[in-house]
Design a protein around this motif. Structure first.
Motif, PDB file in Angstrom:
ATOM      1  N   VAL A   2      21.194   0.517  14.709  1.00 19.08           N
ATOM      2  CA  VAL A   2      19.780   0.689  14.414  1.00 19.08           C
ATOM      3  C   VAL A   2      19.583   1.060  12.947  1.00 19.08           C
ATOM      4  O   VAL A   2      20.286   1.909  12.410  1.00 19.08           O
ATOM      5  CB  VAL A   2      19.179   1.778  15.320  1.00 19.08           C
ATOM      6  N   GLN A   3      18.613   0.424  12.334  1.00 14.38           N
ATOM      7  CA  GLN A   3      18.251   0.718  10.955  1.00 14.38           C
ATOM      8  C   GLN A   3      16.855   1.333  10.928  1.00 14.38           C
ATOM      9  O   GLN A   3      15.994   0.995  11.748  1.00 14.38           O
ATOM     10  CB  GLN A   3      18.254  -0.554  10.114  1.00 14.38           C
ATOM     11  N   LEU A   4      16.651   2.242   9.971  1.00 10.83           N
ATOM     12  CA  LEU A   4      15.345   2.853   9.742  1.00 10.83           C
ATOM     13  C   LEU A   4      14.892   2.494   8.335  1.00 10.83           C
ATOM     14  O   LEU A   4      15.678   2.635   7.384  1.00 10.83           O
ATOM     15  CB  LEU A   4      15.422   4.378   9.885  1.00 10.83           C
ATOM     16  N   GLU A   5      13.658   2.057   8.209  1.00 10.34           N
ATOM     17  CA  GLU A   5      13.147   1.672   6.901  1.00 10.34           C
ATOM     18  C   GLU A   5      11.805   2.333   6.652  1.00 10.34           C
ATOM     19  O   GLU A   5      10.828   2.056   7.360  1.00 10.34           O
ATOM     20  CB  GLU A   5      13.015   0.162   6.791  1.00 10.34           C
ATOM     21  N   GLU A   6      11.769   3.192   5.627  1.00 10.71           N
ATOM     22  CA  GLU A   6      10.524   3.873   5.257  1.00 10.71           C
ATOM     23  C   GLU A   6       9.728   3.033   4.277  1.00 10.71           C
ATOM     24  O   GLU A   6      10.297   2.247   3.506  1.00 10.71           O
ATOM     25  CB  GLU A   6      10.803   5.242   4.619  1.00 10.71           C
ATOM     26  N   SER A   7       8.439   3.255   4.286  1.00  8.89           N
ATOM     27  CA  SER A   7       7.542   2.633   3.320  1.00  8.89           C
ATOM     28  C   SER A   7       6.295   3.499   3.194  1.00  8.89           C
ATOM     29  O   SER A   7       6.072   4.395   4.002  1.00  8.89           O
ATOM     30  CB  SER A   7       7.162   1.210   3.750  1.00  8.89           C
ATOM     31  N   GLY A   8       5.504   3.212   2.153  1.00  6.06           N
ATOM     32  CA  GLY A   8       4.230   3.898   2.001  1.00  6.06           C
ATOM     33  C   GLY A   8       4.195   4.965   0.928  1.00  6.06           C
ATOM     34  O   GLY A   8       3.140   5.546   0.674  1.00  6.06           O
ATOM     35  N   GLY A   9       5.322   5.251   0.304  1.00  7.98           N
ATOM     36  CA  GLY A   9       5.320   6.245  -0.754  1.00  7.98           C
ATOM     37  C   GLY A   9       4.615   5.725  -1.991  1.00  7.98           C
ATOM     38  O   GLY A   9       4.238   4.554  -2.080  1.00  7.98           O
ATOM     39  N   GLY A  10       4.431   6.621  -2.960  1.00 11.73           N
ATOM     40  CA  GLY A  10       3.791   6.222  -4.202  1.00 11.73           C
ATOM     41  C   GLY A  10       3.329   7.406  -5.002  1.00 11.73           C
ATOM     42  O   GLY A  10       3.720   8.548  -4.733  1.00 11.73           O
ATOM     43  N   LEU A  11       2.493   7.116  -5.984  1.00 10.24           N
ATOM     44  CA  LEU A  11       1.930   8.141  -6.869  1.00 10.24           C
ATOM     45  C   LEU A  11       0.482   8.378  -6.471  1.00 10.24           C
ATOM     46  O   LEU A  11      -0.307   7.427  -6.348  1.00 10.24           O
ATOM     47  CB  LEU A  11       2.017   7.674  -8.317  1.00 10.24           C
ATOM     48  N   VAL A  12       0.123   9.635  -6.291  1.00  8.36           N
ATOM     49  CA  VAL A  12      -1.238   9.979  -5.895  1.00  8.36           C
ATOM     50  C   VAL A  12      -1.648  11.268  -6.590  1.00  8.36           C
ATOM     51  O   VAL A  12      -0.794  12.100  -6.920  1.00  8.36           O
ATOM     52  CB  VAL A  12      -1.330  10.129  -4.355  1.00  8.36           C
ATOM     53  N   GLN A  13      -2.925  11.430  -6.830  1.00 12.18           N
ATOM     54  CA  GLN A  13      -3.426  12.660  -7.437  1.00 12.18           C
ATOM     55  C   GLN A  13      -3.509  13.770  -6.391  1.00 12.18           C
ATOM     56  O   GLN A  13      -3.649  13.495  -5.190  1.00 12.18           O
ATOM     57  CB  GLN A  13      -4.795  12.430  -8.052  1.00 12.18           C
ATOM     58  N   ALA A  14      -3.434  14.993  -6.851  1.00 12.71           N
ATOM     59  CA  ALA A  14      -3.585  16.138  -5.954  1.00 12.71           C
ATOM     60  C   ALA A  14      -4.902  16.022  -5.189  1.00 12.71           C
ATOM     61  O   ALA A  14      -5.922  15.639  -5.751  1.00 12.71           O
ATOM     62  CB  ALA A  14      -3.541  17.434  -6.733  1.00 12.71           C
ATOM     63  N   GLY A  15      -4.837  16.318  -3.907  1.00 14.05           N
ATOM     64  CA  GLY A  15      -5.991  16.188  -3.041  1.00 14.05           C
ATOM     65  C   GLY A  15      -6.075  14.853  -2.334  1.00 14.05           C
ATOM     66  O   GLY A  15      -6.888  14.686  -1.422  1.00 14.05           O
TER      67      GLY A  15
END
Length: 113
Positions: A2-15
């Motif tokens: 089984v493999q796990l693949e994350e996604s959805g990270g990035g740069l965002v401002q506080a709040g």
């Protein structure tokens, strides 16, 4: 294997908000507690949130009320909804299948002040 693949990270401002996804290559949620962990530079990896086989959840005190872990069994995907992000949430976030002892590759989350 089984493999796990994350996604959805990035740069965002506080709040701001981000939604992380962890896609598993097989149906493992009925036999595995799933967790989100994070590791900031120079710090140990820490537990952020867990979702148990029963569907119950637990959170680190630092994210309670801001983060929500959930899963979609049909899509073999675990999510981490992160709201009201703070600069101290900056880290690499990892998905983990506890019984399989399997980690994903991680996704970077950076929160600017």
């Amino acid at each position: 294997q089984v493999q796990l693949e994350e996604s959805g990270g990035g740069l965002v401002q506080a709040g701001g908000s981000l939604r992380l996804s962890c896609a598993a290559s097989g149906s493992i949620f009925n036999t595995n507690t799933m967790g989100w962990y994070r590791q900031a530079p120079g710090k140990q990896r820490e537990t952020v949130a867990l979702i148990y086989i029963t569907g119950s959840t637990t959170y680190a005190d630092s994210v309670k009320g801001r983060f929500t872990i959930s899963r979609d069994n049909a899509k073999n995907t675990v999510f981490l909804q992160m709201n009201s992000l703070k600069p101290e949430d900056t880290a690499v976030y990892y998905c983990y299948a506890l019984n399989l002892r399997r980690w994903g590759q991680g996704t970077q989350v950076t929160v600017s002040s």
